[in-house]
Design a protein around this motif. Structure first.
Motif, PDB file in Angstrom:
ATOM      1  N   ARG A 219       0.749  -1.172   0.141  1.00 60.21           N
ATOM      2  CA  ARG A 219      -0.102   0.108   0.076  1.00 60.21           C
ATOM      3  C   ARG A 219       0.866   1.294  -0.088  1.00 60.21           C
ATOM      4  NH1 ARG A 219      -3.668  -3.421   2.951  1.00 60.21           N
ATOM      5  NH2 ARG A 219      -2.458  -2.961   4.824  1.00 60.21           N
ATOM      6  N   SER A 220       1.889   1.136   0.583  1.00 63.27           N
ATOM      7  CA  SER A 220       2.977   2.504   0.806  1.00 63.27           C
ATOM      8  C   SER A 220       3.579   2.604  -0.480  1.00 63.27           C
ATOM      9  CB  SER A 220       3.886   1.982   1.830  1.00 63.27           C
ATOM     10  OG  SER A 220       4.966   1.207   1.040  1.00 63.27           O
ATOM     11  N   THR A 221       3.452   1.618  -1.645  1.00 60.66           N
ATOM     12  CA  THR A 221       3.881   2.360  -2.760  1.00 60.66           C
ATOM     13  C   THR A 221       3.222   3.705  -3.309  1.00 60.66           C
ATOM     14  OG1 THR A 221       2.581   0.724  -4.229  1.00 60.66           O
ATOM     15  CG2 THR A 221       4.788  -0.036  -3.453  1.00 60.66           C
ATOM     16  N   ALA A 222       2.125   3.603  -3.035  1.00 57.02           N
ATOM     17  CA  ALA A 222       1.206   4.998  -3.526  1.00 57.02           C
ATOM     18  C   ALA A 222       1.944   6.387  -3.372  1.00 57.02           C
ATOM     19  CB  ALA A 222      -0.171   4.927  -3.169  1.00 57.02           C
ATOM     20  N   TRP A 223       2.835   6.309  -2.279  1.00 56.76           N
ATOM     21  CA  TRP A 223       3.560   7.545  -1.929  1.00 56.76           C
ATOM     22  C   TRP A 223       4.716   7.902  -2.762  1.00 56.76           C
ATOM     23  CZ3 TRP A 223       0.826  10.751   1.183  1.00 56.76           C
ATOM     24  CH2 TRP A 223       0.015   9.831   2.268  1.00 56.76           C
ATOM     25  N   ALA A 224       5.088   6.964  -3.638  1.00 58.28           N
ATOM     26  CA  ALA A 224       6.017   7.203  -4.538  1.00 58.28           C
ATOM     27  C   ALA A 224       5.475   8.031  -5.676  1.00 58.28           C
ATOM     28  CB  ALA A 224       6.583   6.061  -5.276  1.00 58.28           C
TER      29      ALA A 224
ATOM     30  N   MET B 133      -9.745   3.350  -2.888  1.00 52.68           N
ATOM     31  CA  MET B 133     -10.238   4.560  -2.273  1.00 52.68           C
ATOM     32  C   MET B 133     -10.709   4.082  -0.919  1.00 52.68           C
ATOM     33  SD  MET B 133     -12.087   6.492  -5.243  1.00 52.68           S
ATOM     34  CE  MET B 133     -13.275   5.175  -5.714  1.00 52.68           C
ATOM     35  N   ASP B 134     -10.831   2.985  -0.490  1.00 52.50           N
ATOM     36  CA  ASP B 134     -11.201   2.348   0.813  1.00 52.50           C
ATOM     37  C   ASP B 134      -9.892   2.453   1.555  1.00 52.50           C
ATOM     38  OD1 ASP B 134     -13.854   2.262   0.065  1.00 52.50           O
ATOM     39  OD2 ASP B 134     -13.361   0.096  -0.542  1.00 52.50           O
ATOM     40  N   TRP B 135      -8.800   2.500   1.281  1.00 51.15           N
ATOM     41  CA  TRP B 135      -7.423   2.466   2.211  1.00 51.15           C
ATOM     42  C   TRP B 135      -7.601   3.614   3.326  1.00 51.15           C
ATOM     43  CZ3 TRP B 135      -2.698   5.433  -0.098  1.00 51.15           C
ATOM     44  CH2 TRP B 135      -1.411   4.997   0.499  1.00 51.15           C
ATOM     45  N   ASN B 136      -7.346   3.170   4.265  1.00 49.91           N
ATOM     46  CA  ASN B 136      -7.223   4.069   5.607  1.00 49.91           C
ATOM     47  C   ASN B 136      -6.448   5.273   5.427  1.00 49.91           C
ATOM     48  OD1 ASN B 136      -8.932   2.550   6.998  1.00 49.91           O
ATOM     49  ND2 ASN B 136      -7.174   1.391   8.275  1.00 49.91           N
ATOM     50  N   LEU B 137      -5.551   5.214   4.404  1.00 52.98           N
ATOM     51  CA  LEU B 137      -4.788   6.486   4.266  1.00 52.98           C
ATOM     52  C   LEU B 137      -4.958   7.203   2.919  1.00 52.98           C
ATOM     53  CD1 LEU B 137      -1.156   5.409   5.632  1.00 52.98           C
ATOM     54  CD2 LEU B 137      -2.827   6.727   6.918  1.00 52.98           C
ATOM     55  N   PHE B 138      -6.033   6.700   2.131  1.00 52.26           N
ATOM     56  CA  PHE B 138      -6.267   7.355   1.118  1.00 52.26           C
ATOM     57  C   PHE B 138      -6.716   8.751   1.219  1.00 52.26           C
ATOM     58  CE2 PHE B 138      -9.519   8.884  -2.062  1.00 52.26           C
ATOM     59  CZ  PHE B 138      -8.881   8.706  -3.449  1.00 52.26           C
ATOM     60  N   PRO B 139      -7.440   9.269   2.223  1.00 56.23           N
ATOM     61  CA  PRO B 139      -7.925  10.834   2.476  1.00 56.23           C
ATOM     62  C   PRO B 139      -6.638  11.579   2.819  1.00 56.23           C
ATOM     63  CG  PRO B 139      -9.119   9.438   3.851  1.00 56.23           C
ATOM     64  CD  PRO B 139      -8.109   8.192   3.354  1.00 56.23           C
ATOM     65  N   ALA B 140      -5.583  10.871   3.416  1.00 57.47           N
ATOM     66  CA  ALA B 140      -4.247  11.822   3.477  1.00 57.47           C
ATOM     67  C   ALA B 140      -3.670  11.686   2.144  1.00 57.47           C
ATOM     68  CB  ALA B 140      -3.329  10.769   4.474  1.00 57.47           C
ATOM     69  N   TRP B 141      -3.741  10.553   1.339  1.00 52.26           N
ATOM     70  CA  TRP B 141      -2.710  10.700   0.100  1.00 52.26           C
ATOM     71  C   TRP B 141      -3.481  11.676  -0.833  1.00 52.26           C
ATOM     72  CZ3 TRP B 141      -4.434   9.143  -4.963  1.00 52.26           C
ATOM     73  CH2 TRP B 141      -3.355   8.705  -5.678  1.00 52.26           C
TER      74      TRP B 141
END
Length: 323
Positions: free
Chosen positions: A111-116, A138-146
């Motif tokens: 999941r953390s690869t999205a931060w790249a 879009m259900d990822w807990n960190l999607f709002p932060a992303w």
């Protein structure tokens, strides 16, 4: 190819490309890049952490500079300037497969690869980006932060959930494409809806390694699915080896989703076989001449993770038309 190995000179690739330029993060087999090329876009740089994926991409896109590395560690100053960022961060941690929950180290890392994507956009600030994933992203807990991080960089966010079959791909494959734009409002694309292409168009009943359906050791669940498929579709049809399908599918409709391991068997009378790699390639919408690894299992794994090129083509074309 060792991790971190880079082929091609970024500046040379940029100068040679001209026109609209893109980079492809988590490029895999090259579906995004192939679709971009169909849309008239030059992919000047592509990266993946798996050497086999980079070698496959390079064989089909020799004009592109390649990097084999963990994109968390990328030096974005070495990446060519571009107009569109294309990215397919790992989806395994978001899909419905077991292990999606937090505290599974493998899926937390995926999941953390999205931060790249955020770090690349922060450095280069291209006009557009397209991020592909499963809709559960879009259900990822960190999607709002992303999302907030992208908005802080000046990007409008427009999610599009599409089925590849609507783009003329002979496969039902629902995926999320998030369109990023440095614009006053989110860019909602007017996407074409193309005629369905059938499973029959990609299955070669004269080829492959067929085995008798009635043979010692054949699983009862497999025989039950085949019996259900025969009742619904006759003697010729594809059927899933796993998943929630209890029967088969008509060859006159698109096949179901191609996954990273053999899923679809073909039934023809009293014989059956798994889909071949070249049939999976056609079901994904790749050109027939697209080069794949010789090992079947590796080729299917790459294809199952790929973006369908015709979908990428139509989305990128729509972005250019709306720009």
């Amino acid at each position: 190819m060792e991790p971190g190995f880079c082929t091609g000179t970024p500046c040379a690739a940029t100068e040679a490309g001209g026109g609209v330029r893109a980079i492809d993060l988590f490029a895999g087999a090259g579906g995004f890049s192939t679709g971009a090329r169909m849309a008239g876009v030059n992919v000047v740089w592509a990266a993946n952490h798996w050497p086999v994926a980079v070698e496959t991409h390079a064989a089909n896109h020799p004009e592109t500079a390649h990097a084999c590395q963990d994109l968390h560690q990328a030096d974005w100053s070495r990446v060519p300037a571009h107009d569109i960022l294309l990215a397919s961060p790992c989806c395994q941690g978001h899909s419905k497969a077991p292990g999606k929950a937090a505290n599974n180290p493998q899926h937390d890392a995926s999941r953390s690869t999205a931060w790249a994507v955020v770090s690349a956009l922060e450095y280069h600030r291209p006009s557009f980006g397209v991020v592909e994933n499963v809709r559960e992203f879009m259900d990822w807990n960190l999607f709002p932060a992303w999302r907030l991080a992208l908005q802080a960089l000046g990007y409008q966010i427009s999610p599009h959930v599409v089925d590849a079959a609507d783009f003329g791909v002979p496969q039902h494959r629902e995926r999320l494409f998030i369109v990023l734009s440095r614009s006053d409002r989110p860019l909602m694309l007017n996407l074409p809806r193309r005629q369905y292409v059938t499973a029959a168009s990609v299955i070669d009943f004269s080829a492959g390694n067929w085995t008798p359906i009635e043979k010692p050791g054949r699983a009862a669940a497999t025989l039950s699915r085949i019996a259900n498929g025969r009742r619904a579709h006759g003697d010729r049809f594809p059927t899933a080896y796993y998943g929630n399908e209890a029967g088969g599918r008509s060859i006159d409709r698109p096949i179901g989703t191609i996954t990273t391991r053999d899923r679809w068997a073909v039934v023809d009378g009293d014989r059956m076989r798994m889909l071949r790699a070249d049939e999976c390639r056609a079901a994904m919408g790749f050109p027939a001449e697209y080069q794949l690894p010789k090992q079947h299992r590796t080729a299917v794994h790459l294809l199952g993770n790929a973006v369908c090129p015709p979908v990428a083509r139509d989305i990128i074309t729509a972005i250019q038309g709306a720009a």
